[in-house]
Every structure is written in C-alpha cells, then in structure tokens.
Design an enzyme around this catalytic site. Structure first.
Site, PDB file in Angstrom:
ATOM      1  N   THR A  51       0.719  -1.303   0.053  1.00 56.35           N
ATOM      2  CA  THR A  51      -0.139   0.021  -0.002  1.00 56.35           C
ATOM      3  C   THR A  51       0.851   1.215   0.079  1.00 56.35           C
ATOM      4  O   THR A  51       0.392   2.242  -0.580  1.00 56.35           O
ATOM      5  CB  THR A  51      -0.961  -0.040   1.274  1.00 56.35           C
ATOM      6  OG1 THR A  51      -1.658  -1.017   1.093  1.00 56.35           O
ATOM      7  CG2 THR A  51      -1.585   1.395   1.410  1.00 56.35           C
ATOM      8  N   SER A  98       1.346  -7.370  -0.642  1.00 53.38           N
ATOM      9  CA  SER A  98       2.100  -8.087   0.268  1.00 53.38           C
ATOM     10  C   SER A  98       1.177  -9.646   0.441  1.00 53.38           C
ATOM     11  O   SER A  98       1.820 -10.751   0.983  1.00 53.38           O
ATOM     12  CB  SER A  98       2.468  -7.801   1.669  1.00 53.38           C
ATOM     13  OG  SER A  98       1.218  -7.428   2.340  1.00 53.38           O
ATOM     14  N   THR A 132       1.233  -4.241   4.317  1.00 50.91           N
ATOM     15  CA  THR A 132       1.110  -4.364   5.742  1.00 50.91           C
ATOM     16  C   THR A 132       0.365  -6.031   5.899  1.00 50.91           C
ATOM     17  O   THR A 132       0.506  -6.135   7.179  1.00 50.91           O
ATOM     18  CB  THR A 132       0.161  -3.279   6.334  1.00 50.91           C
ATOM     19  OG1 THR A 132      -1.039  -3.111   5.680  1.00 50.91           O
ATOM     20  CG2 THR A 132       0.792  -1.787   6.418  1.00 50.91           C
TER      21      THR A 132
END
Length: 369
Positions: A51, A98, A132
């Site tokens: 992000t 991720s 994250t």
C-alpha cells in the site's frame, strides 16, 4: 547559508516564534542534531511494493487502489527531508501487494541483506518498504535469518501514496532515521509505523484501516520516533539475528507448514487432508490457552500412520498470553508455541524443520525464540 540561519529557518517553519532561540541553543526541532551530522549514515532501501507504493484513482480512494504501483526510488524521491538524515540507495526487489508474496521473496531478502552487511561496511542499516497484510511475517522471518546486528526496519502504510493525508511518507522518513540510529543496533528486526517502533517477534497488525494498526499486545512497543530523536525503552530478550542458529544461505525453498483455526465443533477433514497432502507441519490456532477438541486430537492421532507425521504446534487465537507445556498434549507429540501468534509459529516451525524433526529439539527452539 550560515548554520544559525538554517536552524532559525527550521524553527520558523515549525511555527515556533518564541522558540527560535531555544532551538538555536539546545538543538531543538525536527531532529536537527541528526541532520547536521558531519557524515550522514548510509541506508539501503529494499522495495517490495504494498500500500505504501499503492496508487488510487483519486486522493479519496483510500480502499479502492492497486498496491505496488510506485517504485521505491519514487517513494524516496517524494520525501526530500530524508536527505537531512541519511544517504539512501534504493533497490527494487518486487513490486506487489504483500498478500501475494512468496517464501522465495523472504529468502531473496534475507540473502541480499546479509550480502549488503557483509560486503558494505559503510551501510548503517536496511529499510524494507512492504505491504502491511503480511509485514509482520516477513519481519519475523528476517529476525530469525539475518545474522547481523545492523538495523533492519520494515515500514508500510495504511493509505496509498496517492491518498489525501497519506501516512507512507512520514513512516518512510522515520524508518530511515531508525535504520541509521546507533541505538537501533542489536535490537533485532524492527517495524516502524505511526511514530512507533515495534519488535518483529511481538508485533502484529491489529486493525484493517486505521493508521495505528500495528501493536505488540500486552508487551508493548519498543520506543518512539519523535522530532528530536529515535528513543528505545526496551528490547526483546529472545534469540534473534546475530544470535540465531538458522542459516538459509543454501536454501531455495522452505518446509511446508499450514495453519488450522480451532473453534466450536470444528471439522476434522482439514487435518486428514493436510496429512494426506504430506505437509511437514501444522500449527493450530487453538482455543483459550491453545486447546484442541477431542475430535481434533483424535484426528491428529490418526495421522500416526503418515511417514513422517507432520509436527504439530499449539498456538492460540486469543492474541495474548502463552501456550505452555502440558503433559497430556506433550504425550501426544505436540509442541507448545509460547506466546507466538499462529503465523509466527508457522515461520519458526518452518525454520526449525530445516534443522531437525526431533520434538525435543523443536521444543527447545520454541522456548528460546
């Protein structure tokens, strides 16, 4: 421009009129003592996407955006204040969300970081920009496999780079400051977001969208990154980095370990399926203090005919507290996961299985790490 003029300008930009002289004589605002160091630390930024590198259709696209759209070099260039604190070199490892990272990327990062620290003594630390969703997992893997004391700092963002009030730029600045801080040496792999420093072993993402998403449960974070300096107040006592026994230098893959979630009247078909699939280990997010139901325990016992049987680790779904040894579970060949959450138990078990399948040794590893 004379030094005093530089300091005064910084104070005025901060809107502190009466504080100008305090700033001049005490070193005051915006990390000035670090900024005027005669030789700035060299920090290498390894960019993986997420992000923090996301791009949305508008400044208010806070949830509808594509992660991993902006290069790491662009992220660094967008924060010119970084130049006050460090000299930075950027390397792009991957550029994805991720959620889609693979263990191959973990191995690439661990090997590259070790190479940097072994061959470039001038490098003070490494920063990894990361999504994250799985940031805590990458951090813990590196905490166990980077065998150096130099700081490794992971950083992400809860809002994409194109968003109004994006949190990525300040997070990145603070991560670079931490990676260049002498006090960060020997603390293990760190996660820096929202002005807070967390240790890789304890930290977990605890909120879907809020900026203060990363927490270390009851144990708390390690310190702060404030305007004047990077401050530490505690450190992990568990084995990590330079004291770790794990070596992934020659590895191209990791053992297969899966996670199962326990709940009221949980079905046992997944246990049987994983046994038939030949996984190397299973971590249970157990109820309470790592509890499993009688049917689950029976299904695990039925795996005894598998050769070899998957190693079973008991974690918990509560978020805090330890899973400790218990005679009944120990007799059934299960390993207690201490206070590691299920996803970190999985990482430690994968690495343990690169060394041994002896349950006594695996129990020792979980007690020490």
């Amino acid at each position: 421009m004379h030094l005093s003029a530089v300091l005064k300008a910084r104070c005025l930009r901060a809107g502190v009129v009466l504080g100008v002289f305090a700033c001049l004589f005490t070193g005051g605002l915006e990390g000035v003592p670090e900024a005027i160091a005669s030789e700035l630390p060299l920090v290498v930024v390894l960019s993986t996407g997420g992000t923090i590198a996301g791009r949305g259709g508008s400044s208010t696209s806070l949830t509808e955006y594509k992660a991993g759209e902006i290069l790491g070099s662009e992220l660094v260039d967008a924060v010119p204040e970084i130049k006050k604190y460090a000299s930075v070199r950027v390397e792009q490892i991957v550029n994805i969300g991720s959620t889609n990272l693979k263990t191959e990327v973990w191995l690439t990062l661990a090997k590259r970081i070790s190479e940097i620290f072994s061959t470039e003594p001038k490098v003070a630390g490494v920063v990894i920009t990361h999504g994250t969703n799985t940031l805590e997992e990458t951090a813990y893997f590196l905490n166990l496999t980077v065998k150096h004391d130099n700081p490794v700092v992971l950083v992400g963002a809860q809002r994409p780079a194109t968003a109004i009030s994006a949190d990525g730029p300040l997070n990145l600045l603070n991560a670079i400051r931490t990676a260049g801080a002498a006090d960060a040496r020997g603390k293990g792999v760190l996660v820096v977001m929202n002005d807070e420093i967390n240790g890789a072993r304890d930290v977990t993402k605890s909120n879907t969208y809020r900026a203060e998403a990363f927490r270390s449960g009851e144990l708390g974070f390690l310190g702060y990154v404030d305007a004047d300096k990077v401050s530490f107040y505690r450190a992990s006592t568990k084995r990590h980095t330079s004291r770790s026994e794990f070596d992934v230098t020659a590895l191209s893959s990791l053992p297969k370990v899966e996670i199962l979630y326990s709940y009221l009247e949980a079905g046992t078909a997944p246990i049987k399926a994983l046994g038939e699939a030949g996984v190397d280990g299973i971590v249970f997010a157990g109820t309470g203090a790592g509890g499993l139901s009688n049917p689950e325990r029976a299904a695990i016992k039925a795996l005894g005919s598998a050769n070899p049987r998957p190693v079973i680790v008991r974690s918990n779904r509560t978020g805090n507290g330890r899973v400790i040894p218990r005679k009944d579970y120990d007799a059934e060949g299960m390993v207690p996961g201490d206070n590691l959450n299920p996803q970190k138990c999985r990482i430690l078990l994968m690495l343990a299985l690169t060394k041994t399948r002896d349950l006594k040794e695996i129990r020792r590893i979980f007690a020490e790490y």
